[in-house]
Structure formats: structure tokens, C-alpha cells
Design a protein around this motif. Sequence first.
Motif, PDB file in Angstrom:
ATOM      1  N   ASP A  82      -4.700  -0.103  -2.743  1.00  0.00           N
ATOM      2  CA  ASP A  82      -4.691   1.049  -3.661  1.00  0.00           C
ATOM      3  C   ASP A  82      -3.849   0.826  -4.914  1.00  0.00           C
ATOM      4  O   ASP A  82      -3.410   1.798  -5.543  1.00  0.00           O
ATOM      5  CB  ASP A  82      -4.220   2.322  -2.944  1.00  0.00           C
ATOM      6  CG  ASP A  82      -5.073   2.677  -1.746  1.00  0.00           C
ATOM      7  OD1 ASP A  82      -6.276   2.359  -1.773  1.00  0.00           O
ATOM      8  OD2 ASP A  82      -4.552   3.260  -0.782  1.00  0.00           O
ATOM      9  N   LYS A 137       0.835  -1.206   0.000  1.00  0.00           N
ATOM     10  CA  LYS A 137       0.000   0.000   0.000  1.00  0.00           C
ATOM     11  C   LYS A 137       0.865   1.249   0.000  1.00  0.00           C
ATOM     12  O   LYS A 137       0.549   2.236  -0.685  1.00  0.00           O
ATOM     13  CB  LYS A 137      -0.926  -0.010   1.221  1.00  0.00           C
ATOM     14  CG  LYS A 137      -1.965   1.108   1.206  1.00  0.00           C
ATOM     15  CD  LYS A 137      -3.034   0.869   2.263  1.00  0.00           C
ATOM     16  CE  LYS A 137      -4.150   1.906   2.152  1.00  0.00           C
ATOM     17  NZ  LYS A 137      -5.271   1.608   3.075  1.00  0.00           N
ATOM     18  N   ASP A 173      -7.625  -3.208  -0.886  1.00  0.00           N
ATOM     19  CA  ASP A 173      -7.340  -2.188   0.116  1.00  0.00           C
ATOM     20  C   ASP A 173      -5.946  -1.593  -0.029  1.00  0.00           C
ATOM     21  O   ASP A 173      -5.597  -0.650   0.684  1.00  0.00           O
ATOM     22  CB  ASP A 173      -7.506  -2.776   1.522  1.00  0.00           C
ATOM     23  CG  ASP A 173      -7.504  -1.697   2.600  1.00  0.00           C
ATOM     24  OD1 ASP A 173      -8.195  -0.669   2.418  1.00  0.00           O
ATOM     25  OD2 ASP A 173      -6.791  -1.879   3.614  1.00  0.00           O
ATOM     26  N   GLU A 208      -9.962  -9.082  -1.414  1.00  0.00           N
ATOM     27  CA  GLU A 208     -10.375  -8.048  -0.456  1.00  0.00           C
ATOM     28  C   GLU A 208      -9.159  -7.333   0.122  1.00  0.00           C
ATOM     29  O   GLU A 208      -9.132  -6.100   0.213  1.00  0.00           O
ATOM     30  CB  GLU A 208     -11.189  -8.673   0.685  1.00  0.00           C
ATOM     31  CG  GLU A 208     -12.599  -9.052   0.316  1.00  0.00           C
ATOM     32  CD  GLU A 208     -13.324  -9.720   1.470  1.00  0.00           C
ATOM     33  OE1 GLU A 208     -14.554  -9.540   1.574  1.00  0.00           O
ATOM     34  OE2 GLU A 208     -12.672 -10.407   2.275  1.00  0.00           O
TER      35      GLU A 208
END
Length: 390
Positions: free
Chosen positions: A106, A77, A104, A100
Amino acid sequence: MSENKDYSRNKLMDYLNLPPLDIEICDVTLRDGEQTPGVVFTREEKIALATKLDSVGVDIIEAGFPVVSTSEKDVVKEIANMGLNARTCCLARSRVSDVEVAVDCDVDFISIFIAMSDLHLKYKYHKSCEEMFAAAMEAVQYAKDHGVGVRFAAEDGTRTDIEVLKTAFKAAEEYKVDYVSIADTIGILNPSSAYYLVSEIKKVVNTPICIHCHNDLGMATANTLAAAEAGAKQLHTTVNSIGERAGNASLEEVLVALRIQYGIDRYDTTKLTELSEMVNQYSGLRPSVTKAIVGEHAFSHESGIHVCAILEEPRTYELFSPEMVGGKRHLIVGKHTGMKALKGIVEEMGHKLSKEELTVLLDRIKNCTDTKHGISPSRLEAMINETKNQ
């Protein structure tokens, strides 16, 4: 294309009438490279490598496998939010729970993979191809519903029945995946079969094709380039060819070959040696001294005939200059060194010796190199000074 002082162009390419390559580089050092046994990159090392890869001009950086751990997810991330010019991606199994976590991070897109070869279906998944493909498309749909791009990857694609592969990629295209990817997971391809496989897949899909080659037979770079000639768009690489078993297609080899063979010069190859050294340091692995592009001997010359020619025109024995990849030339003295070459090396070092002194020095060098040990630059400097002071 005009001649370039930094390298010799392969003029035989002119006879092949190939269309211009439409490619992008996805470097997977931070993910597949870290799957090299015993290699772990710290957060700081991953950030530094991502920054350097971006400065080279790599189009896509595969930042990691976020479901592995919380720290892995965090660094993926962080890299995705560094403001790099390169796009970022990460890996996920064909599970919604994996996706999932990846969503998260990005990243620009997620590489969602399944294997469809009979071997993997029978001994790894213990499920049918239909069951696995359904799970994969559920994961793909989840990513697309959350606004993230998808690369649908066929692990062990080169041992999967080609008709099964075509059917799967055509079906994945209906889910609007952004790429379909062929993984030569155990490095079984050769250039001819790489070209054939990509050509066949291109007949049935309009989605850009990726090629991910392993180096078990030492052909990963050649297979990657053959796939590009057949129309593969995204080429996967690792720095220094690190990775599982024998590693992956080498970033430095692919980038330099793209320039010399195909005229693609948008990547900053002058940073390749520095990047290689970073990976050496962070991984604890050093490539063979004869490794193309970045090996310690890539620009080393000992043969007297070669050294004499190099001193007049480096292109006589160098396909490309060391400066083009941020390297350095080394002229080595040893048992193959002749008088003319020695004179040139001595003068390059800033010394002037008489013919008699050169004869004495050459005799001493020949005597020293009867052993297995070479003569270092510092030792040669000392020998020159000793000779001058006699």
C-alpha cells in the motif's frame, strides 16, 4: 530575506542568482540506514522513527525492502497505513516477484532499481545492459498496471556511461515512471560533477530527478545540495548519516543547510536532536562528537575568547542557535579558559565570586586540565563551592 535571530544567513548566495530550489526530502533511514552493518530496527522502533520523521515534515519515508522477510513486509505496510502526512515508498529489485510483494504494501510508490555500470553488469548480473533494462521495465509496467507510482533508480549511476544513463532514463520516461533516480552508490561524486550530471540528465527528461548520495569521501551532503541547485527534486537522506560503509547524506545537515543557504524553512528542525538521539539509541551507534548539527560538541565552547563573545552574542561563534535544532549550548572550562570567560560561566551557573576567588578557581582549573581529563559541570560546581568555603 530578513535577518533571523536563530541563524546567520549566507549572504554570498545573493550573488549567485540561483533560481529557488524545488525540492522534497525522501528519508531512507528505515531502509538504507538499516543496511548499516550490525543495525536492525524493531517494528516498534520503525514505527516510532516514522512518526518522528513525519513530525519533522519529511515529505517521503522509505519504509523498507519488503521482499527481505515477512516481518519487513508487514512493517512497511503498517507504516504505509498509519495516516502520516508523508508519502511512503519501498525498495524492489527489477523483478516482478519483488514488485508483487511491494504492491501489496500500500505504499505510494516503489523504487525499482538496476545497475547499468559496466562493473555491475559484468561482475554482479553477468548480463547485458539491454537484458537488465528489459527486466526493469517489465517490473515497472507491473507496478504501473497495479496503480502504484514508480521511481526508476540507477544503482551505481555515477559510474555508468552518461549516454547510457540518458538513454535509459528517456526510455523509462516512456513507461511513465514518476521519478528517475541517480544513485551515487560508492560516493564518487564531488559537487561539481554532481551538478554537471544532474544538469545533463535534465536536458533529456522531464520526469523529476532524485539524487541518492553516499558519503565515502565525506561529500554526500555537499553533493546532494549541488544536485538540488542543478534541478534535482527529490533529495535522499538518513538520520545521523547512517548507512552502508561511510553512510549517506545527513538529514540534519541537509535540512539546516536548506534553511540557511536557500531559505527553505518548512521543516521542523527543532526536533532534529531528539530524532538523532532516537537513532543513536535504536542503532547502537553514536556519531562523532564533532558531527555537524547533532554532535556532542556542536554547541560546546572552551576557548576564552569564544566564550566571552558567546556570552554577549551567541551568533559570534554559532552559525545557528542550538534551540533551532533542539540542542543545548555547553560552555566548557579547561586549559583555554580565561578570567573573563570563567567569570561569565560562574555567573551563568548562579554563583558570585570575588576577583580573588576567581583567581584561585582559575589556578585550580588550569592545574586540573594539565591532564587529559576535562572538568564536568558537576565537578566545576563542586570546585566553585570549595573555593567559596575556603
